[in-house]
Design a protein around this motif. Structure first.
Motif: not given
Ligand code: PGA
Length: 269
Positions: A37-40, A138, A140, A144, A174, A212-213
């Motif tokens: 994902g983008g976060t890590p 992360g 979602g 999730h 993404l 967004r989160k």
């Molecule tokens: P993201 O996804 O890091 O791309 O926001 C997080 C995830 O789906 O756990």
């Protein structure tokens, strides 16, 4: 559960990488659970820097990734963005840059002949490795963990899961869109560790950044434990669970002052 709030994405990533590095130094043959994902990505960049500049040694570390799309797998004959497998993501964003032997790394095999049997084998492999010491996560947009979509059992194990429209939309924006794919190219199924599998890790680090989160983070940390937001299972974790957020992702929480106070007090211990 510790909630650490950092000024921005960069500080969030450095805090997470610092905790992972501490474990690798203390236990060079530790088992890491890893996420895509983008976060890590920032966390992985910092781990790469620590490897290159400070000699952080991953040669005896073992890793298990959370999930993979069903029907695709790493294909090194394609340029990176055209290979959208999570196995390739991990190879490009981390593994090939930290000197970890590839045979020490496991990502669920999206091309397995018998995916259901594979899921059981993945669970067995995690057990045989001694269990996960530290699982990175992360969250979602639909709450999730890994691909445990709303409604997943909080006791679930590694299995095949159907992706929600929100997950398809998020991941299209993404990753797939930028690589020139159309929506129809998105896989609709994945192999994912279950929530029960994740809760078996001895420690967890959950990351989130960005406005967004904010709502989904507040639901997971301060709302009820519910299969509608599978990341809320963090409230059930029996070991050490750390949530690292930037200010934006923390902006929906009620107890920000207490989390900051707790971190300050614990630093004095
Ligand atoms: P993201 O996804 O890091 O791309 O926001 C997080 C995830 O789906 O756990």
């Amino acid at each position: 559960m510790d909630v650490l709030i950092r000024a921005d994405y960069d500080q969030m990533s450095k805090t997470a990488a610092g905790m992972i590095a501490d474990l690798v130094r203390k236990k060079p043959d530790c088992v890491l659970g890893l996420a895509t994902g983008g976060t890590p990505i920032g966390t992985y960049q910092e781990l790469i820097r620590l490897h290159r500049e400070e000699g952080l040694d991953f040669s005896n570390v073992r890793t298990f990734n959370l999930d993979e799309y069903l029907g695709i797998g790493r294909d090194l004959s394609k340029p990176y963005p055209l290979d959208q497998s999570y196995a390739r993501f991990m190879y490009e964003e981390l593994f090939r840059n930290i000197g970890i032997p590839l045979e020490n790394t496991s990502v669920p095999d999206g091309l397995a002949n018998d995916p259901e049997a594979f899921c059981d084998e993945y669970e067995k492999a995690i057990c045989e490795a001694g269990g996960v010491d530290l699982q990175l996560l992360g969250i979602g947009g639909d709450g999730h963990w890994a691909f445990n979509e709303p409604g997943s059992s909080l006791a679930s194990r590694t299995r095949i899961e159907v992706l929600t429209q929100q997950t398809l939309d998020d991941n299209y924006e993404l990753f797939y869109k930028g690589a020139g794919f159309s929506r129809e190219d998105m896989p609709h199924f994945a192999i994912t560790m279950g929530i029960g599998t994740i809760l078996g890790a001895r420690s967890l680090i959950m990351l989130a950044n960005g406005k967004r989160k904010a709502d989904v983070v507040a639901a997971a940390l301060e709302g009820p434990v519910t299969s509608r937001v599978t990341a809320s299972a963090i409230q059930l974790h029996a070991g050490k669970a750390t949530v690292i957020l930037d200010e934006d992702a923390a902006s929906g929480l009620n107890d920000v002052d207490f989390y900051k106070h707790t971190e300050k007090i614990k630093a004095m211990l």
